[in-house]
Design an enzyme around this catalytic site. Structure first.
Site, PDB file in Angstrom:
ATOM      1  N   CYS A 139     -29.312  18.090  15.166  1.00 24.24           N
ATOM      2  CA  CYS A 139     -28.955  16.793  15.745  1.00 24.24           C
ATOM      3  C   CYS A 139     -28.003  16.060  14.801  1.00 24.24           C
ATOM      4  O   CYS A 139     -28.325  15.857  13.628  1.00 24.24           O
ATOM      5  CB  CYS A 139     -30.199  15.960  15.991  1.00 24.24           C
ATOM      6  SG  CYS A 139     -29.856  14.366  16.761  1.00 24.24           S
ATOM      7  N   ASP A 152     -18.824  25.662  23.990  1.00 23.21           N
ATOM      8  CA  ASP A 152     -17.584  25.812  24.767  1.00 23.21           C
ATOM      9  C   ASP A 152     -17.657  26.827  25.893  1.00 23.21           C
ATOM     10  O   ASP A 152     -16.638  27.402  26.279  1.00 23.21           O
ATOM     11  CB  ASP A 152     -16.412  26.182  23.852  1.00 23.21           C
ATOM     12  CG  ASP A 152     -16.130  25.127  22.805  1.00 23.21           C
ATOM     13  OD1 ASP A 152     -16.548  23.980  23.024  1.00 23.21           O
ATOM     14  OD2 ASP A 152     -15.519  25.439  21.780  1.00 23.21           O
ATOM     15  N   LYS A 193     -32.965  25.541  15.880  1.00 22.92           N
ATOM     16  CA  LYS A 193     -31.590  25.305  16.332  1.00 22.92           C
ATOM     17  C   LYS A 193     -30.822  24.630  15.203  1.00 22.92           C
ATOM     18  O   LYS A 193     -31.244  23.586  14.701  1.00 22.92           O
ATOM     19  CB  LYS A 193     -31.562  24.437  17.589  1.00 22.92           C
ATOM     20  CG  LYS A 193     -30.167  24.290  18.207  1.00 22.92           C
ATOM     21  CD  LYS A 193     -30.221  23.513  19.515  1.00 22.92           C
ATOM     22  CE  LYS A 193     -28.872  23.504  20.210  1.00 22.92           C
ATOM     23  NZ  LYS A 193     -27.843  22.761  19.466  1.00 22.92           N
ATOM     24  N   GLN A 252     -38.946  20.941  22.018  1.00 26.29           N
ATOM     25  CA  GLN A 252     -38.193  20.782  20.771  1.00 26.29           C
ATOM     26  C   GLN A 252     -38.703  19.564  20.016  1.00 26.29           C
ATOM     27  O   GLN A 252     -38.817  18.475  20.588  1.00 26.29           O
ATOM     28  CB  GLN A 252     -36.695  20.632  21.045  1.00 26.29           C
ATOM     29  CG  GLN A 252     -35.851  20.635  19.778  1.00 26.29           C
ATOM     30  CD  GLN A 252     -34.374  20.425  20.047  1.00 26.29           C
ATOM     31  OE1 GLN A 252     -33.960  19.346  20.457  1.00 26.29           O
ATOM     32  NE2 GLN A 252     -33.574  21.473  19.833  1.00 26.29           N
ATOM     33  N   ASN A 280     -23.912  29.128  20.816  1.00 25.93           N
ATOM     34  CA  ASN A 280     -23.760  27.956  21.668  1.00 25.93           C
ATOM     35  C   ASN A 280     -22.426  27.280  21.366  1.00 25.93           C
ATOM     36  O   ASN A 280     -22.069  27.098  20.209  1.00 25.93           O
ATOM     37  CB  ASN A 280     -24.927  26.985  21.424  1.00 25.93           C
ATOM     38  CG  ASN A 280     -24.741  25.646  22.105  1.00 25.93           C
ATOM     39  OD1 ASN A 280     -24.931  24.612  21.489  1.00 25.93           O
ATOM     40  ND2 ASN A 280     -24.369  25.651  23.371  1.00 25.93           N
ATOM     41  N   PRO A 283     -31.770  22.152  25.101  1.00 20.55           N
ATOM     42  CA  PRO A 283     -32.491  20.874  25.200  1.00 20.55           C
ATOM     43  C   PRO A 283     -31.505  19.714  25.102  1.00 20.55           C
ATOM     44  O   PRO A 283     -30.899  19.490  24.058  1.00 20.55           O
ATOM     45  CB  PRO A 283     -33.446  20.910  23.994  1.00 20.55           C
ATOM     46  CG  PRO A 283     -32.845  21.899  23.043  1.00 20.55           C
ATOM     47  CD  PRO A 283     -32.083  22.884  23.865  1.00 20.55           C
ATOM     48  N   LEU A 284     -31.331  18.987  26.184  1.00 22.52           N
ATOM     49  CA  LEU A 284     -30.298  17.953  26.285  1.00 22.52           C
ATOM     50  C   LEU A 284     -30.954  16.583  26.341  1.00 22.52           C
ATOM     51  O   LEU A 284     -31.708  16.289  27.276  1.00 22.52           O
ATOM     52  CB  LEU A 284     -29.445  18.178  27.534  1.00 22.52           C
ATOM     53  CG  LEU A 284     -28.754  19.544  27.630  1.00 22.52           C
ATOM     54  CD1 LEU A 284     -28.291  19.804  29.048  1.00 22.52           C
ATOM     55  CD2 LEU A 284     -27.595  19.604  26.669  1.00 22.52           C
ATOM     56  N   THR A 285     -30.665  15.755  25.361  1.00 26.95           N
ATOM     57  CA  THR A 285     -31.227  14.415  25.335  1.00 26.95           C
ATOM     58  C   THR A 285     -30.743  13.612  26.539  1.00 26.95           C
ATOM     59  O   THR A 285     -29.559  13.621  26.863  1.00 26.95           O
ATOM     60  CB  THR A 285     -30.835  13.693  24.035  1.00 26.95           C
ATOM     61  OG1 THR A 285     -31.260  14.477  22.924  1.00 26.95           O
ATOM     62  CG2 THR A 285     -31.471  12.323  23.954  1.00 26.95           C
TER      63      THR A 285
END
Length: 657
Positions: A403, A506, A442, A372, A504, A318-320
């Site tokens: 976050c 790299d 997460k 999310q 998660n 989930p990318l803001t």
């Protein structure tokens, strides 16, 4: 062995012939022809030092290479000045919607109703073909569409392709929209949260009990037990002080501390053993509050909830801002298995904010989709979970406890939950009690750098009822300044078993994914890697490096803009919103270095791209990290920007520091 082009006559053209807009869009592909003197071979890579390589490059090209930059073939290297000279040389100069009935607001409406007047003020159309009309047979934006020439008649009436429109008329491509009635009820606080209130009452009872326990725990225990003990002895004979003290010793179960126990008790407590007290009657009436129903005695068991198979899946994080619905559609086409909406604030959802509910929308292509939530209190998070459980269609709900931004952390949300375990437990248990779908979490390795706490939380989260844990291998303070700790992720995956744990951090190539899967993780999540190269999902599934051309990358951007026009609208407002999100994505995508230009494959995510000249003009333009060049790319797809247009990306990454 590394082959390098170098010669005293070696040079890079300072300017290239400007290409037409059609050439940039891929209709005419003109490739540059480079002439080089015969190559010479350098020493074996094991014998080469970073300093020697830097000196060789400086001598051959005149380009100074900073520490930490990616290794690119020398024939493509250039200086910052020559790079921008090249890019600038190719620069190209580039109503109320139609209704069947009258306006609902009548004379009070503040919008234009005169089409002729509106057409004088409307910006010029940017294309002759409308994606919405070609795909669905009808464009809902009518004359306001920036491609209106494709579907408007001479008298400015909207044209409909009836045959094509019938195929899509009943289709609902996007779900989870906010109902107006629900929004009105949320704003007036008329929505009922029965299941949440029931759970929150148990929390309050627990607080009251714990408070009473701390104040008078020993009193309540000893009074109850002493009354029963008095009946067993002989009610007619009062207990002496010595007998009372003996009873206290036996009840405490610790004869070694009998002096401390008896002396620490108040005289009133010790005297309670001297007077016999009747036990509670067995047939005492029980107070009730209504009829007994199945809901009171039958609760949904965890095994009866919707089950999701997360194992060995590729999870798009989930990318803001950048993880919007059009971008997720692009990633789904390249092979993403699991998608998740952008982080949504639970308080904003409970208030019925349309902008926040838009983050929950789900496209029909997203077959395994979750949302999310971010929050820091059990009451708001539990109520929000119950609200979503009743009103939207999702496969799982994720709690954001990773976050790192200050706005969220200082309120106690995001990473702050990892250090507030009591609240964290109440949130997870509360949301689990009202959800019919799995609940996932997460997290990061911890809050402070080099102080990992995830391994302490994971065994507890297993008891709290979490269905999936995603671990980002960095702490909050670390951000992106160092590589993710996959050894620690491996350790945590063993502690989480049998609950699946996703790693998660790299992953930018299929080789990185293979190394990640070699640990004990159940799957991998991709975030920045998907933003830099969304075709990474295809590379991982096909186990190959894809030397994608600039034309293919441009086609991906075209698909994104089409999806954006479909999602946000093809009028001026929707087009400019699409442009904004496109520019946000380009701020990440410009970091990609084509495989054919790399001296060493694959590219590492923490390596800073140097200035280089691509194999054609468009490839060079896409490599620019300057905002004005991103705007040029957007103009190739969405026409000229408005006057006084400015853009500043939200994400100011420090991954190269």
């Amino acid at each position: 062995m590394i082959q390098s082009q170098q010669s005293s006559d070696f040079h890079i053209p300072s300017l290239l012939e400007p290409l037409s807009l059609a050439a940039c869009e891929g209709r005419v592909r003109e490739h540059l022809v480079w002439y080089f003197t015969p190559a010479i071979f350098l020493k074996d890579t094991e014998e080469m030092t970073e300093e020697s390589v830097t000196n060789d490059v400086l001598k051959s090209t005149g380009v100074a290479i900073d520490k930490g930059t990616a290794a690119i073939k020398t024939q493509y290297l250039t200086t910052k000045e020559k790079f921008h000279e090249l890019v600038d040389s190719g620069a190209q100069k580039l109503v109320v919607q139609e209704r069947a009935t009258g306006c609902f607001y009548g004379d009070k409406c503040k919008f234009l109703h005169n089409i002729a007047e509106y057409m004088k003020l409307k910006p010029a159309d940017i294309g002759e073909r409308c994606y919405l009309f070609d795909s669905f047979g009808k464009c809902h934006y009518g004359v306001t569409c920036r491609y209106a020439k494709a579907h408007t008649s001479d008298d400015l009436k909207n044209i409909v392709n009836e045959d094509l429109w019938k195929k899509h008329d009943q289709r609902v491509p996007v779900k989870n929209s906010l109902d107006k009635n629900l929004q009105r009820q949320l704003r007036k606080r008329q929505v009922s949260f029965k299941a949440s209130e029931e759970y929150l009452r148990t929390i309050n009872k627990g607080k009251n009990k714990s408070k009473t326990k701390n104040e008078d725990t020993e009193n309540s225990i000893d009074e109850r037990d002493s009354s029963c003990a008095a009946e067993e002895i002989t009610p007619a004979k009062p207990m002496t002080e010595a007998v009372a003290e003996t009873a206290v010793e036996e009840l405490s179960g610790n004869t070694g501390d009998c002096d401390r126990t008896s002396s620490s008790m108040e005289p009133s407590l010790r005297n309670s053993f001297a007077q016999p007290q009747p036990c509670r009657e067995e047939n005492a009436p029980v107070k009730t509050i209504g009829a007994l129903t199945d809901v009171d005695i039958i609760k949904l068991r965890p095994c009866e909830k919707k089950q999701v198979d997360f194992k060995d899946k590729l999870y798009l994080a989930p990318l803001t801002t950048c993880g919007n619905l059009p971008f997720r559609r692009v990633c789904k086409r390249f092979g993403a298995d699991i998608t998740c909406g952008e982080m949504a604030m639970c308080t904003n959802l409970l208030q019925g904010q349309s902008s926040e509910w838009a983050l929950l929308k789900r496209h029909e292509s997203e077959d395994l989709f979750g949302v999310q939530l971010e929050g820091c209190f059990p009451d708001t998070m539990t109520r929000c979970a119950e609200l979503l459980n009743k009103n939207i269609d999702v496969d799982f709900v994720d709690i954001n406890s990773g976050c790192p931004i200050d706005l969220v952390y200082k309120k106690g949300g995001g990473c702050g939950l990892m250090s507030r375990t009591n609240k964290f437990e109440q949130i997870i248990r509360g949301m689990n009690s009202v959800l019919d779908v799995p609940l996932t979490v997460k997290i990061r390795t911890g809050v402070q750098d080099k102080v990992n706490i995830a391994h302490k939380l994971i065994p507890e989260m297993k008891q709290w009822g979490v269905s999936l844990i995603t671990l980002h291998g960095r702490s909050r303070e670390q951000r992106y300044t160092k590589l993710a700790d996959w050894d620690y992720i491996d350790l945590c995956s063993q502690l989480a078993s049998p609950i699946p744990l996703f790693g998660n951090g790299d992953i930018l190539s299929y080789e990185d994914a293979v190394k990640a899967r070699a640990t004990g993780v159940s799957g991998i999540m991709l975030a920045r890697g998907a933003l830099i190269k969304p075709w990474i999902f295809t590379e991982i599934k096909e186990q190959r490096h894809w030397d994608i051309s600039s034309g293919e990358r441009f086609d991906i951007l075209r698909d994104f803009t089409n999806f954006g026009l479909e999602h946000w609208g093809s009028d001026t407002q929707g087009l400019e919103k699409t442009r904004t999100f496109l520019l946000e994505w380009l701020s990440f995508m410009c970091r990609y270095i084509p495989v054919g230009l790399l001296e060493r494959v694959p590219q590492k995510i923490n390596e800073r791209p140097p200035y280089y000249i691509g194999r054609d003009y468009l490839e060079s333009l896409m490599a620019s990290q300057h905002v004005n060049d991103w705007v040029k790319i957007s103009e190739m797809l969405l026409g000229p920007v408005p006057s006084q247009f400015s853009f500043l990306p939200k994400h100011k990454a420090n991954s190269y520091k």
